[in-house]
Each structure stands twice: as structure tokens, then as C-alpha cells.
Design a protein around this motif. Sequence first.
Motif, PDB file in Angstrom:
ATOM      1  N   GLY A  59      32.822  63.089  39.534  1.00 54.98           N
ATOM      2  CA  GLY A  59      34.119  63.792  39.433  1.00 54.98           C
ATOM      3  C   GLY A  59      35.049  63.070  38.755  1.00 54.98           C
ATOM      4  O   GLY A  59      36.389  63.183  38.776  1.00 54.98           O
ATOM      5  N   LEU A  60      34.649  61.951  37.759  1.00 59.61           N
ATOM      6  CA  LEU A  60      35.562  61.058  37.176  1.00 59.61           C
ATOM      7  C   LEU A  60      36.743  60.594  38.057  1.00 59.61           C
ATOM      8  O   LEU A  60      38.094  60.347  37.790  1.00 59.61           O
ATOM      9  N   SER A  61      36.200  60.339  39.342  1.00 60.33           N
ATOM     10  CA  SER A  61      37.097  59.742  40.359  1.00 60.33           C
ATOM     11  C   SER A  61      37.601  58.136  40.118  1.00 60.33           C
ATOM     12  O   SER A  61      38.401  57.863  40.560  1.00 60.33           O
ATOM     13  N   GLN A  62      36.449  57.583  39.364  1.00 59.87           N
ATOM     14  CA  GLN A  62      36.944  56.006  39.126  1.00 59.87           C
ATOM     15  C   GLN A  62      37.320  55.248  40.402  1.00 59.87           C
ATOM     16  O   GLN A  62      38.347  54.763  40.413  1.00 59.87           O
ATOM     17  N   PRO A  63      36.458  55.202  41.313  1.00 60.06           N
ATOM     18  CA  PRO A  63      36.907  54.916  42.826  1.00 60.06           C
ATOM     19  C   PRO A  63      37.071  53.147  42.955  1.00 60.06           C
ATOM     20  O   PRO A  63      37.479  52.721  43.923  1.00 60.06           O
ATOM     21  N   TRP A  64      36.874  52.266  41.711  1.00 58.48           N
ATOM     22  CA  TRP A  64      36.789  51.184  41.777  1.00 58.48           C
ATOM     23  C   TRP A  64      38.140  50.402  41.668  1.00 58.48           C
ATOM     24  O   TRP A  64      39.263  50.917  41.085  1.00 58.48           O
ATOM     25  N   ASN A  65      38.197  49.240  42.364  1.00 53.37           N
ATOM     26  CA  ASN A  65      39.147  48.275  41.742  1.00 53.37           C
ATOM     27  C   ASN A  65      38.583  46.916  41.596  1.00 53.37           C
ATOM     28  O   ASN A  65      37.607  46.610  42.097  1.00 53.37           O
ATOM     29  N   PHE A  66      39.164  45.962  40.760  1.00 51.60           N
ATOM     30  CA  PHE A  66      38.778  44.616  40.649  1.00 51.60           C
ATOM     31  C   PHE A  66      39.642  43.687  41.010  1.00 51.60           C
ATOM     32  O   PHE A  66      40.798  43.480  40.370  1.00 51.60           O
ATOM     33  N   ILE A  67      39.337  42.916  42.252  1.00 48.23           N
ATOM     34  CA  ILE A  67      40.202  42.013  42.614  1.00 48.23           C
ATOM     35  C   ILE A  67      39.540  40.535  42.163  1.00 48.23           C
ATOM     36  O   ILE A  67      38.474  40.162  42.334  1.00 48.23           O
ATOM     37  N   GLN A 110      31.467  26.948  41.971  1.00 45.95           N
ATOM     38  CA  GLN A 110      31.254  26.363  40.738  1.00 45.95           C
ATOM     39  C   GLN A 110      31.831  27.343  39.487  1.00 45.95           C
ATOM     40  O   GLN A 110      32.058  27.044  38.485  1.00 45.95           O
ATOM     41  N   ALA A 111      31.622  28.739  39.810  1.00 44.32           N
ATOM     42  CA  ALA A 111      31.785  29.603  38.622  1.00 44.32           C
ATOM     43  C   ALA A 111      33.489  29.687  38.139  1.00 44.32           C
ATOM     44  O   ALA A 111      34.265  29.833  39.477  1.00 44.32           O
ATOM     45  N   PRO A 112      33.894  29.858  37.335  1.00 48.17           N
ATOM     46  CA  PRO A 112      35.294  29.714  36.854  1.00 48.17           C
ATOM     47  C   PRO A 112      35.929  31.208  37.345  1.00 48.17           C
ATOM     48  O   PRO A 112      37.037  31.209  37.545  1.00 48.17           O
ATOM     49  N   VAL A 113      35.266  32.263  37.441  1.00 44.34           N
ATOM     50  CA  VAL A 113      35.829  33.477  37.735  1.00 44.34           C
ATOM     51  C   VAL A 113      35.121  34.116  39.003  1.00 44.34           C
ATOM     52  O   VAL A 113      33.883  34.201  39.074  1.00 44.34           O
ATOM     53  N   ASN A 114      35.855  34.487  39.870  1.00 47.52           N
ATOM     54  CA  ASN A 114      35.245  35.076  41.211  1.00 47.52           C
ATOM     55  C   ASN A 114      36.075  36.502  41.020  1.00 47.52           C
ATOM     56  O   ASN A 114      37.006  36.651  40.997  1.00 47.52           O
ATOM     57  N   LEU A 115      35.073  37.505  41.287  1.00 50.29           N
ATOM     58  CA  LEU A 115      35.518  38.864  41.153  1.00 50.29           C
ATOM     59  C   LEU A 115      34.954  39.869  42.244  1.00 50.29           C
ATOM     60  O   LEU A 115      33.737  39.688  42.354  1.00 50.29           O
ATOM     61  N   CYS A 116      35.729  40.684  42.836  1.00 49.33           N
ATOM     62  CA  CYS A 116      35.095  41.449  44.122  1.00 49.33           C
ATOM     63  C   CYS A 116      35.395  43.060  43.392  1.00 49.33           C
ATOM     64  O   CYS A 116      36.741  43.278  43.009  1.00 49.33           O
ATOM     65  N   ILE A 117      34.358  43.568  43.414  1.00 49.81           N
ATOM     66  CA  ILE A 117      34.796  44.968  42.857  1.00 49.81           C
ATOM     67  C   ILE A 117      34.432  45.820  44.292  1.00 49.81           C
ATOM     68  O   ILE A 117      33.485  45.836  44.989  1.00 49.81           O
ATOM     69  N   THR A 118      35.469  46.650  44.391  1.00 49.70           N
ATOM     70  CA  THR A 118      35.556  47.504  45.699  1.00 49.70           C
ATOM     71  C   THR A 118      35.479  48.972  45.091  1.00 49.70           C
ATOM     72  O   THR A 118      35.566  49.280  44.146  1.00 49.70           O
ATOM     73  N   CYS A 119      35.365  49.723  46.294  1.00 49.36           N
ATOM     74  CA  CYS A 119      35.223  51.185  46.297  1.00 49.36           C
ATOM     75  C   CYS A 119      36.543  51.931  46.949  1.00 49.36           C
ATOM     76  O   CYS A 119      36.321  51.615  48.411  1.00 49.36           O
ATOM     77  N   LEU A 175      40.150  39.433  52.173  1.00 50.41           N
ATOM     78  CA  LEU A 175      40.714  40.004  50.990  1.00 50.41           C
ATOM     79  C   LEU A 175      41.714  40.975  51.299  1.00 50.41           C
ATOM     80  O   LEU A 175      42.309  41.831  50.503  1.00 50.41           O
ATOM     81  N   HIS A 176      41.885  41.300  52.568  1.00 51.60           N
ATOM     82  CA  HIS A 176      43.108  41.997  53.020  1.00 51.60           C
ATOM     83  C   HIS A 176      42.809  43.452  52.736  1.00 51.60           C
ATOM     84  O   HIS A 176      43.608  44.418  52.404  1.00 51.60           O
ATOM     85  N   LEU A 177      41.452  44.066  52.757  1.00 53.32           N
ATOM     86  CA  LEU A 177      41.254  45.263  52.330  1.00 53.32           C
ATOM     87  C   LEU A 177      41.450  46.479  53.425  1.00 53.32           C
ATOM     88  O   LEU A 177      41.011  46.052  54.537  1.00 53.32           O
ATOM     89  N   PRO A 178      42.083  47.572  53.235  1.00 50.44           N
ATOM     90  CA  PRO A 178      42.418  48.489  53.882  1.00 50.44           C
ATOM     91  C   PRO A 178      41.048  49.025  54.474  1.00 50.44           C
ATOM     92  O   PRO A 178      40.112  48.861  53.799  1.00 50.44           O
ATOM     93  N   ASP A 179      41.221  49.970  55.511  1.00 47.53           N
ATOM     94  CA  ASP A 179      39.624  50.401  56.148  1.00 47.53           C
ATOM     95  C   ASP A 179      39.124  51.477  55.155  1.00 47.53           C
ATOM     96  O   ASP A 179      37.760  51.444  55.229  1.00 47.53           O
TER      97      ASP A 179
END
Length: 224
Positions: A59-67, A110-119, A175-179
Motif C-alpha cells: 500500500g506504499l505505506s513505507q513503514p520503516w524508520n532508520f535509527i 567494531q563496525a563504524p555504523v550501527n543501524l536499526c531498521i524498524t517497522c 532504543l526507547h521504541l513505542p509499543d
Amino acid sequence: MTDACGLAPAGLFSNAERAAVYRAIRERRDVRGQFRPDPVDPATLRRLLQAAHDAPSVGLSQPWNFILIRDAALRGRIHDAFASANAEAADRFPDRKALYSSLKLEGILQAPVNLCITCDRTRGGAHVLGRTHDPATDLYSTACAVQNLWLAARAEGIGVGWVSIFRPDDLRGLLHLPDHVVPVAYLCIGHVTELYRQPELQSRGWAARLPLDELILEDRWPAS
């Protein structure tokens, strides 16, 4: 050239372009211990995030965020959460515990970038086109974003490792994610000098890739 409806001609990529796509798919690896410390160029990171954002979504909802996790102390707490869950996980493989314990399954510090992809399970409202009968399609959409980023990273010479051994509530709390927001993928990202020629778990004797012909079915699941 496009028409008034925004349509553009479809067609094959060139031979070189097709080869590059298939090469990225074939050579993509889950990176754990090969990260170099040099930083990822912000413009390159932006391209990777854009590739993820260009993924298809129900549905072109694009539910992701990038932390992006930059705080060193927070990364330390995330690593502690991984280590606790990983010790638990090792006990679930009593016959292979030594091999399990020898595997490096993350590059959080070790990795220079840490990324959490959420829905975000609420994005698009109560009724999303295409999600009316299968609520999990937003999660599948987010997984597509992860794969897009991973393939783009391979083309950029950047390694990506998916750290999946967490108790979800630990990561949610840190990461203080809401429910209504689910952590789908915790990724470690950085430059690498070498990659395994085949998946690391195959190289280390944990598992092997199944033959494709054994997985192709016709019309229905075979009778047992």
C-alpha cells in the motif's frame, strides 16, 4: 520519455548492468568480523539509506524508520544485551556448542555504523491497501528495505551484518521504541577488505546451501 500517466518504457538492462545486479545478489555476505575502523562516507551512507527507502511496501505505506546508533555507551549496552542472549542461545545447541561459541555473530563495537531498521505497525492508518487480510505484510515490506540496503552496500564495497540474537524487549527498551514500533533488523555496517567466497556458516561447517531444484514445486505442496 514518459506519457501523461507517468509511465516509462520497460526494457532489459544492458548485459553489464544485469551482471552487476546478479553479482551483488550472489556475493552478498553477512559480515561479522571483517570490519575496518575507517568511517563510512556520509554520502555513501545516504545512498544506502535511499536504496532502503526505495524498497516496495504494501500500500506504499513505507513503514520503516532508520535509527543510526552513534553513542558509544549505548552501543556498549546493546552489545551487552547481545552477549546475554547469545549465551542463552548457545545452550540450545548442546551438540554443537563448541562450534557455535567459536562463531563471531556480531560487529556491534567494531563496525563504524550501527543501524536499526524498524517497522511502524500503525503507519498508513487502520486500513492499508494490500494489508487488509495479512497484517504481517508491513514486516515483509521492511525486510525488503533491509535487502535493498544490503545489495546496494555490496555494490559500494561496504559490508553489512544482521545481528538477530536479541531479546526483542531488550532492544526495544534500549532504543526507547513505542509499543507499535518493531525492531526488524539491527545492522552493523562498514568497510571490509575481504569477504568469504561462500556464506560464512557454510565455510565454517554449520550449514550448506540447499539445491534449488529440491525447492521448486508445481501447483501444490506434494502429498506426504
